[in-house]
Motif scaffolding. Sequence first.
Motif, PDB file in Angstrom:
ATOM      1  N   PHE A 108       0.644  -1.057  -0.225  1.00  0.00           N
ATOM      2  CA  PHE A 108       0.335   0.373   0.229  1.00  0.00           C
ATOM      3  C   PHE A 108       0.710   1.342   0.140  1.00  0.00           C
ATOM      4  O   PHE A 108       1.964   1.115   0.568  1.00  0.00           O
ATOM      5  N   MET A 109       0.397   2.255  -0.330  1.00  0.00           N
ATOM      6  CA  MET A 109       0.979   3.616  -0.557  1.00  0.00           C
ATOM      7  C   MET A 109       0.185   4.240   0.457  1.00  0.00           C
ATOM      8  O   MET A 109      -0.981   4.319   1.123  1.00  0.00           O
ATOM      9  N   LYS A 110       0.718   5.437   1.130  1.00  0.00           N
ATOM     10  CA  LYS A 110      -0.191   6.219   2.880  1.00  0.00           C
ATOM     11  C   LYS A 110      -1.509   6.888   2.448  1.00  0.00           C
ATOM     12  O   LYS A 110      -1.855   7.527   2.556  1.00  0.00           O
ATOM     13  N   SER A 111      -1.483   7.385   0.749  1.00  0.00           N
ATOM     14  CA  SER A 111      -2.320   7.386   0.077  1.00  0.00           C
ATOM     15  C   SER A 111      -3.053   6.199  -0.536  1.00  0.00           C
ATOM     16  O   SER A 111      -4.379   7.423  -1.220  1.00  0.00           O
ATOM     17  N   HIS A 112      -2.619   5.336  -0.459  1.00  0.00           N
ATOM     18  CA  HIS A 112      -4.683   4.981  -0.061  1.00  0.00           C
ATOM     19  C   HIS A 112      -4.480   3.997  -1.495  1.00  0.00           C
ATOM     20  O   HIS A 112      -5.501   3.127  -1.691  1.00  0.00           O
ATOM     21  N   GLU A 113      -3.187   3.651  -2.468  1.00  0.00           N
ATOM     22  CA  GLU A 113      -3.569   3.129  -3.447  1.00  0.00           C
ATOM     23  C   GLU A 113      -2.737   1.604  -2.796  1.00  0.00           C
ATOM     24  O   GLU A 113      -2.223   1.569  -1.564  1.00  0.00           O
ATOM     25  N   TRP A 114      -3.493   0.760  -3.785  1.00  0.00           N
ATOM     26  CA  TRP A 114      -2.978  -0.663  -3.201  1.00  0.00           C
ATOM     27  C   TRP A 114      -1.792  -1.219  -4.611  1.00  0.00           C
ATOM     28  O   TRP A 114      -2.253  -1.143  -5.786  1.00  0.00           O
ATOM     29  N   ALA A 115      -0.981  -2.094  -4.655  1.00  0.00           N
ATOM     30  CA  ALA A 115      -0.600  -2.903  -5.922  1.00  0.00           C
ATOM     31  C   ALA A 115      -0.247  -4.196  -5.544  1.00  0.00           C
ATOM     32  O   ALA A 115      -0.120  -4.120  -4.006  1.00  0.00           O
ATOM     33  N   ARG A 116      -0.291  -4.979  -5.760  1.00  0.00           N
ATOM     34  CA  ARG A 116       0.154  -6.501  -6.387  1.00  0.00           C
ATOM     35  C   ARG A 116       0.810  -6.431  -7.499  1.00  0.00           C
ATOM     36  O   ARG A 116       0.489  -6.372  -8.417  1.00  0.00           O
ATOM     37  N   ILE A 117       1.828  -7.331  -6.835  1.00  0.00           N
ATOM     38  CA  ILE A 117       2.997  -8.173  -7.228  1.00  0.00           C
ATOM     39  C   ILE A 117       2.901  -9.052  -8.847  1.00  0.00           C
ATOM     40  O   ILE A 117       2.877  -9.915  -7.183  1.00  0.00           O
ATOM     41  N   GLU A 118       2.097  -9.676  -9.949  1.00  0.00           N
ATOM     42  CA  GLU A 118       1.845 -10.796 -10.331  1.00  0.00           C
ATOM     43  C   GLU A 118       2.612 -11.350 -10.545  1.00  0.00           C
ATOM     44  O   GLU A 118       3.914 -10.918 -10.421  1.00  0.00           O
ATOM     45  N   ASP A 119       1.736 -12.897 -10.859  1.00  0.00           N
ATOM     46  CA  ASP A 119       4.031 -14.244 -11.149  1.00  0.00           C
ATOM     47  C   ASP A 119       4.620 -13.821 -12.366  1.00  0.00           C
ATOM     48  O   ASP A 119       5.428 -13.740 -12.790  1.00  0.00           O
ATOM     49  N   ASN A 120       3.941 -12.412 -12.906  1.00  0.00           N
ATOM     50  CA  ASN A 120       4.569 -12.502 -13.856  1.00  0.00           C
ATOM     51  C   ASN A 120       5.244 -11.273 -13.953  1.00  0.00           C
ATOM     52  O   ASN A 120       6.218 -10.481 -15.462  1.00  0.00           O
ATOM     53  N   GLY A 121       5.747 -10.355 -12.425  1.00  0.00           N
ATOM     54  CA  GLY A 121       6.226  -9.634 -12.855  1.00  0.00           C
ATOM     55  C   GLY A 121       6.028  -8.135 -12.967  1.00  0.00           C
ATOM     56  O   GLY A 121       6.176  -6.853 -12.320  1.00  0.00           O
ATOM     57  N   THR A 122       3.987  -8.330 -13.374  1.00  0.00           N
ATOM     58  CA  THR A 122       3.515  -6.598 -13.487  1.00  0.00           C
ATOM     59  C   THR A 122       2.697  -5.924 -12.136  1.00  0.00           C
ATOM     60  O   THR A 122       2.767  -6.987 -11.196  1.00  0.00           O
ATOM     61  N   VAL A 123       2.611  -4.850 -12.039  1.00  0.00           N
ATOM     62  CA  VAL A 123       1.995  -4.880 -11.068  1.00  0.00           C
ATOM     63  C   VAL A 123       0.417  -3.980 -11.248  1.00  0.00           C
ATOM     64  O   VAL A 123       0.661  -3.130 -12.087  1.00  0.00           O
ATOM     65  N   THR A 124      -0.189  -5.164 -10.294  1.00  0.00           N
ATOM     66  CA  THR A 124      -1.949  -4.259 -10.802  1.00  0.00           C
ATOM     67  C   THR A 124      -2.318  -3.019  -9.286  1.00  0.00           C
ATOM     68  O   THR A 124      -2.094  -3.886  -8.654  1.00  0.00           O
ATOM     69  N   VAL A 125      -2.672  -2.193  -9.837  1.00  0.00           N
ATOM     70  CA  VAL A 125      -3.131  -1.008  -8.823  1.00  0.00           C
ATOM     71  C   VAL A 125      -4.714  -0.535  -8.488  1.00  0.00           C
ATOM     72  O   VAL A 125      -5.712  -0.847  -9.598  1.00  0.00           O
ATOM     73  N   GLY A 126      -4.770  -0.153  -7.680  1.00  0.00           N
ATOM     74  CA  GLY A 126      -6.284  -0.224  -6.906  1.00  0.00           C
ATOM     75  C   GLY A 126      -6.324   0.588  -6.114  1.00  0.00           C
ATOM     76  O   GLY A 126      -5.622   1.077  -5.974  1.00  0.00           O
TER      77      GLY A 126
END
Lengths: 132, 361
Positions: free
Chosen positions: A10-28
């Motif tokens: 997480f960022m302090k500004s409330h975004e989340w990040a998921r590091i996927e198996d293929n190395g990309t990062v999903t953000v919400g």
Amino acid sequence: MNEIPGDLKFMKSHEWARIEDNGTVTVGISDHAQSLLGDLVYVELPSVGDEVQAGNACAVVESVKAASDVYAPVSGKVVAVNSALADKPETINEDAYGEGWIFVVKPSNLAEEQEELLDPDAYAELIESEEH
Amino acid sequence: MTRKTVLNQTHRALGAKMVDFGGWDMPLHYGSQIDEHHAVRRDAGMFDVSHMTVVDLRGANTRPFLRRLLANSVDKLKVPGKALYSCMLNEHGGVIDDLIVYYLAEDFFRVVVNAATRDKDLAWLERQAKAFDVVVSERADLAMIAVQGPNARAKVQSLLGPALRERAAKIGKFVAAEGDGLFIARTGYTGEDGYEIIVPETQAVELWNRLLAAGVKPAGLGARDTLRLEAGMNLYGQDMDENVTPWEAGLAWTVALDDGRDFIGRAALERQRADGVRREMVGLVMDEKGVLRHGQRVITPVGDGEVLSGTFSPTLGKAIAFARVPTGAGARVAVDIRGREVPVRVVKYPFVRDGKACAGV
């Protein structure tokens, strides 16, 4: 309070990040963030191919109440955006950590930048302290 | 210090998200402000509006006092119970507040003014009332619940005693009836039919809970704002203030230039009209996605204006706004949204009536 999935950062500004198996990062944005914003009515997405910088605004979520920038948790190139949000922005209210993802980045400096992000426990503590 | 209405705990128990509004701790929503909005448009919803200021005016000269105080004419009030919407102006024609005044008896009128303007309103009323020997008393002992929507009146009536029920059922729009300690007015701020009920604080929680049991959905300030904007109703502080005259705020319909009535601000209003009013309030609709918001710049062929109230309209599914623009801006203008000039249409408002989009919106 919804459970925070253990594989997110997480960022302090409330975004989340998921590091996927293929190395990309999903953000919400976090479930806490969507509940602060209230009913979402519009999401301005980045374009596939955009270069984003960690900490810079690259999307906007708007609720009836307010517009809020979404910051990139990591630098890199946008490789996918959740275009379903254009017609159903409320998906973020309903499933912030799942169907409500916003964009995916192919990171350029992940090893260093992920150190700056909070793990779920630290993020839970942050929102706890903001509420009191 | 934040003030709380007598219903504060009730809101919290219902899971309300609370916010500060004009110094009051009020419910913003109880889960989803859009659901609450639709509940009012389609069925019945209720708002705690106890933060609003109820002021009783008593004395033989109350009517002459109000003739002087208000830009609208209290001489339109001929039958006890009848209500009137008006602005209270300063000497420059600027709006001190907007209010509703009820005629109850020749020596007894009641006004309801905004919460955020309470202190200055009371000071102004006191100051102007002196010359007329009118006694100004704030009724902090009263709470107020607005019940609004197509089914609101029937649901309220089902809870009243037989005599009051009959009277409440009969009253026309903008008329109040009293009984059993309740003051029931067929007024509101949503564009729907319904009542605003003034109730002693000691009975307010019980009334709220009975309305809840009758199927009236609690609604917060969030829904109240989208409902009133769709209905084309001004919000004080956002759409007008002391630097704006009724001519510039879409409120000309509330100004009565009746013969020989010297109300405060009249001379300034007549002067401005003779010189030409340079700004006007218009309605905007945006067909593109996004949300119009307070403070956004409006770009027109005759100069820039500004978005006053702006929101996403749940009924229309698109953004709507009031804007103040130079007179003669025309029908097609643009709004600067984060550096992008988005085309918007200038329309006649209200935007929504009887739950549906108005013609041309």
